[in-house]
Design a protein around this motif. Structure first.
Motif, PDB file in Angstrom:
ATOM      1  N   THR A 159       1.296  -1.216  -0.289  1.00 34.48           N
ATOM      2  CA  THR A 159       0.001   0.164   0.007  1.00 34.48           C
ATOM      3  C   THR A 159       1.111   1.329   0.051  1.00 34.48           C
ATOM      4  OG1 THR A 159      -1.429  -1.173   0.914  1.00 34.48           O
ATOM      5  CG2 THR A 159      -2.079   1.139   1.232  1.00 34.48           C
ATOM      6  N   ARG A 160       2.040   1.335   0.737  1.00 36.01           N
ATOM      7  CA  ARG A 160       2.930   2.118   1.075  1.00 36.01           C
ATOM      8  C   ARG A 160       2.942   2.962  -0.311  1.00 36.01           C
ATOM      9  NH1 ARG A 160       6.191   0.481   5.166  1.00 36.01           N
ATOM     10  NH2 ARG A 160       8.608   0.926   3.403  1.00 36.01           N
ATOM     11  N   ILE A 161       4.069   1.151  -1.401  1.00 35.52           N
ATOM     12  CA  ILE A 161       4.017   1.760  -2.250  1.00 35.52           C
ATOM     13  C   ILE A 161       3.414   2.748  -3.700  1.00 35.52           C
ATOM     14  CG2 ILE A 161       5.319   0.775  -4.678  1.00 35.52           C
ATOM     15  CD1 ILE A 161       7.503   0.344  -2.410  1.00 35.52           C
ATOM     16  N   MET A 162       1.740   2.485  -3.142  1.00 38.03           N
ATOM     17  CA  MET A 162       0.839   2.570  -3.744  1.00 38.03           C
ATOM     18  C   MET A 162       0.747   4.056  -3.899  1.00 38.03           C
ATOM     19  SD  MET A 162       1.011   0.444  -6.203  1.00 38.03           S
ATOM     20  CE  MET A 162       0.193   1.112  -7.838  1.00 38.03           C
ATOM     21  N   VAL A 163       0.089   4.263  -2.303  1.00 32.70           N
ATOM     22  CA  VAL A 163       0.104   5.889  -1.697  1.00 32.70           C
ATOM     23  C   VAL A 163       0.917   6.760  -1.844  1.00 32.70           C
ATOM     24  CG1 VAL A 163      -0.564   7.052   0.359  1.00 32.70           C
ATOM     25  CG2 VAL A 163      -1.407   4.881  -0.299  1.00 32.70           C
ATOM     26  N   THR A 164       2.117   6.547  -1.884  1.00 32.49           N
ATOM     27  CA  THR A 164       3.154   6.859  -2.407  1.00 32.49           C
ATOM     28  C   THR A 164       3.100   7.525  -3.570  1.00 32.49           C
ATOM     29  OG1 THR A 164       5.045   6.107  -0.898  1.00 32.49           O
ATOM     30  CG2 THR A 164       6.174   7.403  -2.294  1.00 32.49           C
ATOM     31  N   ASN A 165       3.131   7.121  -4.832  1.00 34.17           N
ATOM     32  CA  ASN A 165       3.156   6.838  -5.895  1.00 34.17           C
ATOM     33  C   ASN A 165       1.920   8.060  -6.666  1.00 34.17           C
ATOM     34  OD1 ASN A 165       4.612   6.313  -8.299  1.00 34.17           O
ATOM     35  ND2 ASN A 165       2.288   5.498  -8.984  1.00 34.17           N
ATOM     36  N   ASP A 166       0.836   7.787  -6.044  1.00 34.05           N
ATOM     37  CA  ASP A 166      -0.140   8.415  -5.858  1.00 34.05           C
ATOM     38  C   ASP A 166      -0.063  10.301  -5.399  1.00 34.05           C
ATOM     39  OD1 ASP A 166      -3.113   9.128  -6.472  1.00 34.05           O
ATOM     40  OD2 ASP A 166      -3.861   8.595  -4.450  1.00 34.05           O
ATOM     41  N   ILE A 167       0.541  10.345  -4.327  1.00 34.20           N
ATOM     42  CA  ILE A 167       0.675  11.626  -3.313  1.00 34.20           C
ATOM     43  C   ILE A 167       1.237  11.957  -4.124  1.00 34.20           C
ATOM     44  CG2 ILE A 167       1.519  12.338  -0.924  1.00 34.20           C
ATOM     45  CD1 ILE A 167      -1.389  11.347  -1.106  1.00 34.20           C
ATOM     46  N   VAL A 169      10.025  14.372   5.151  1.00 35.07           N
ATOM     47  CA  VAL A 169      11.112  13.141   6.701  1.00 35.07           C
ATOM     48  C   VAL A 169      10.316  11.454   6.756  1.00 35.07           C
ATOM     49  CG1 VAL A 169      10.731  12.919   8.417  1.00 35.07           C
ATOM     50  CG2 VAL A 169      11.313  15.222   8.263  1.00 35.07           C
ATOM     51  N   THR A 170      11.138  10.946   6.268  1.00 31.03           N
ATOM     52  CA  THR A 170      11.128   9.966   6.530  1.00 31.03           C
ATOM     53  C   THR A 170      12.020   9.216   7.576  1.00 31.03           C
ATOM     54  OG1 THR A 170      10.671   8.584   4.911  1.00 31.03           O
ATOM     55  CG2 THR A 170      11.908   9.640   3.882  1.00 31.03           C
ATOM     56  N   HIS A 171      12.137   7.683   7.522  1.00 25.93           N
ATOM     57  CA  HIS A 171      13.144   7.479   8.105  1.00 25.93           C
ATOM     58  C   HIS A 171      13.763   5.684   6.780  1.00 25.93           C
ATOM     59  CE1 HIS A 171       9.889   5.089   9.165  1.00 25.93           C
ATOM     60  NE2 HIS A 171      10.808   3.285   9.071  1.00 25.93           N
ATOM     61  N   ASP A 172      13.156   5.429   5.516  1.00 22.84           N
ATOM     62  CA  ASP A 172      13.134   4.444   4.785  1.00 22.84           C
ATOM     63  C   ASP A 172      13.856   5.462   3.977  1.00 22.84           C
ATOM     64  OD1 ASP A 172      12.518   3.254   2.524  1.00 22.84           O
ATOM     65  OD2 ASP A 172      10.570   2.533   3.717  1.00 22.84           O
ATOM     66  N   ILE A 173      14.899   5.155   3.730  1.00 29.04           N
ATOM     67  CA  ILE A 173      16.283   5.409   2.283  1.00 29.04           C
ATOM     68  C   ILE A 173      15.815   5.335   1.033  1.00 29.04           C
ATOM     69  CG2 ILE A 173      18.260   5.112   1.266  1.00 29.04           C
ATOM     70  CD1 ILE A 173      19.109   3.970   3.856  1.00 29.04           C
ATOM     71  N   SER A 174      14.745   4.382   1.092  1.00 26.31           N
ATOM     72  CA  SER A 174      14.097   4.377  -0.473  1.00 26.31           C
ATOM     73  C   SER A 174      12.934   4.852  -0.843  1.00 26.31           C
ATOM     74  CB  SER A 174      13.859   2.419  -0.202  1.00 26.31           C
ATOM     75  OG  SER A 174      15.097   1.671  -0.435  1.00 26.31           O
ATOM     76  N   GLU A 175      12.437   5.384  -0.132  1.00 30.98           N
ATOM     77  CA  GLU A 175      11.311   6.417  -0.059  1.00 30.98           C
ATOM     78  C   GLU A 175      11.784   7.742  -0.426  1.00 30.98           C
ATOM     79  OE1 GLU A 175       8.155   5.679   3.045  1.00 30.98           O
ATOM     80  OE2 GLU A 175       8.288   8.039   2.822  1.00 30.98           O
ATOM     81  N   ALA A 176      13.071   7.942   0.739  1.00 32.29           N
ATOM     82  CA  ALA A 176      13.473   9.189   0.254  1.00 32.29           C
ATOM     83  C   ALA A 176      14.029   9.524  -1.344  1.00 32.29           C
ATOM     84  CB  ALA A 176      14.589   9.435   1.331  1.00 32.29           C
ATOM     85  N   ILE A 177      14.825   8.182  -1.798  1.00 34.24           N
ATOM     86  CA  ILE A 177      15.356   8.688  -2.677  1.00 34.24           C
ATOM     87  C   ILE A 177      14.238   8.486  -3.916  1.00 34.24           C
ATOM     88  CG2 ILE A 177      16.717   7.383  -4.633  1.00 34.24           C
ATOM     89  CD1 ILE A 177      18.305   5.699  -2.041  1.00 34.24           C
ATOM     90  N   SER A 178      13.113   7.672  -3.629  1.00 35.01           N
ATOM     91  CA  SER A 178      12.410   8.030  -4.694  1.00 35.01           C
ATOM     92  C   SER A 178      11.212   9.373  -4.821  1.00 35.01           C
ATOM     93  CB  SER A 178      11.421   6.496  -4.580  1.00 35.01           C
ATOM     94  OG  SER A 178      10.557   6.600  -3.523  1.00 35.01           O
ATOM     95  N   MET A 179      10.782   9.932  -4.031  1.00 27.94           N
ATOM     96  CA  MET A 179      10.386  10.515  -3.428  1.00 27.94           C
ATOM     97  C   MET A 179      11.158  12.049  -3.979  1.00 27.94           C
ATOM     98  SD  MET A 179       7.772  10.885  -1.510  1.00 27.94           S
ATOM     99  CE  MET A 179       6.574  11.432  -2.020  1.00 27.94           C
ATOM    100  N   SER A 180      12.650  11.852  -3.984  1.00 27.90           N
ATOM    101  CA  SER A 180      12.894  13.412  -4.137  1.00 27.90           C
ATOM    102  C   SER A 180      14.508  13.590  -5.334  1.00 27.90           C
ATOM    103  CB  SER A 180      13.978  13.946  -2.678  1.00 27.90           C
ATOM    104  OG  SER A 180      13.323  13.486  -1.643  1.00 27.90           O
ATOM    105  N   ASP A 181      14.267  15.617  -5.301  1.00 26.57           N
ATOM    106  CA  ASP A 181      14.949  16.304  -6.166  1.00 26.57           C
ATOM    107  C   ASP A 181      16.761  15.598  -5.082  1.00 26.57           C
ATOM    108  OD1 ASP A 181      13.685  16.311  -8.640  1.00 26.57           O
ATOM    109  OD2 ASP A 181      12.577  17.847  -6.806  1.00 26.57           O
ATOM    110  N   ARG A 182      16.327  16.278  -4.314  1.00 29.77           N
ATOM    111  CA  ARG A 182      17.711  15.715  -2.918  1.00 29.77           C
ATOM    112  C   ARG A 182      17.177  15.226  -2.055  1.00 29.77           C
ATOM    113  NH1 ARG A 182      19.573  21.768  -1.419  1.00 29.77           N
ATOM    114  NH2 ARG A 182      17.268  22.132  -2.167  1.00 29.77           N
TER     115      ARG A 182
END
Ligand code: ADP
Ligand code: MG
Length: 255
Positions: free
Chosen positions: A170-178, A192-205
């Motif tokens: 769900t997290r992967i889908m919701v992250t994509n959606d948002i 803010v996240t403690h999840d490295i993959s989430e940070a990389i996947s969403m960010s410019d920096r």
């Protein structure tokens, strides 16, 4: 791109009965308009404190926050906040939840109601406007919470571990959606996240903080040569694991 947020030499001391805790030490960075910036760092390094200071909900000990060159003093009108819990009110239907932020700010008028209606339609929640939160899936609830936040037209959205309560799939889908909603609406996001993959996947920096007291250790530019990048397709890029390893090592030094 122009700068929208300036975090200037922010330090924060908490005073307890026995001791003084230095939570943040001289935090300094800028965010450009439309940029997505993530903040990662060990638990207790002051990430939530920093977001609260930027929103004006928490006081700072030293330094200044500027949004569009205006000093933030007290609670900022320009900032929206998304937390781990969606905080939808179970006794209000989706429509009444969506306009809650407007109600609290005394801004319920025809124009703003039209805007909320358009967001609900655009993001497939309009047919659910008379339903109650308990009748929606976790992903839809997060989307409703986001629309409630966007209703007040914030310039910057702060997300504090906003997806961490959701299961992996769900997290992967919701992250994509948002992510796609925020990009479409041209929102600037500080995540803010403690999840490295989430940070990389969403960010410019990605900004890496040290363990307490939180200091900026490093700021990494994340750049995938992918048209229409999104948090799902970047995971297939060969660069993804390179970024992951770099950030993993940098955080690991502190664990
Ligand atoms: P993070 O979000 O990175 O886990 P926090 O910002 O929640 O970190 O907390 C940073 C540090 O400040 C922690 O050591 C925490 O215990 C302390 N802290 C947070 N809020 C308070 C408070 N209201 N009073 C005293 N200490 C606090
Ligand atoms: Mg926190």
């Amino acid at each position: 791109m122009e700068t929208i947020l300036e975090v200037k030499n922010i330090s924060k001391k908490y005073q307890s009965k026995k001791a003084e805790i230095l939570a943040l030490d001289n935090i300094h960075f800028h965010v450009k308009k439309g940029e997505f910036v993530s903040i990662i760092g060990p638990s207790g390094c002051g990430k939530s404190t920093l977001l609260s200071i930027i929103s004006g909900l928490e006081t700072k000990t030293e330094g200044e926050i500027y949004i569009e060159n205006k000093k933030v003093e007290g609670i900022s009108e320009e900032v929206g906040y998304m937390l781990q819990k969606d905080c939808l009110l179970e006794w209000r239907n989706i429509w009444n939840n969506s306009i809650l932020g407007l109600e609290l700010k005394g801004k319920v008028n025809e124009e703003n109601k039209c805007y909320v209606e358009s967001l609900l339609k655009k993001y497939n929640l309009y047919d659910f406007k008379d339903k109650y939160p308990s009748e929606l899936s976790g992903g839809m609830r997060q989307r409703a919470a986001l629309i409630r936040t966007l209703a007040t037209k914030p310039k910057i959205l702060l997300l504090d571990e906003a997806f961490s309560a959701l299961d992996y799939q769900t997290r992967i889908m919701v992250t994509n959606d948002i992510y796609s909603i925020l990009r479409k609406e041209n929102i600037t996001a500080l995540i803010v996240t403690h999840d490295i993959s989430e940070a990389i996947s969403m960010s410019d920096r990605v900004i890496v903080l040290s363990k307490r007291p939180g200091r900026v250790k490093n700021i990494h530019k994340i750049d995938f040569d992918i048209d229409n990048r999104n948090p799902i397709n970047v995971r297939e890029s060969p660069k993804f694991s390179g970024y992951f390893n770099t950030l993993w090592k940098e955080l690991g030094v502190d664990e």
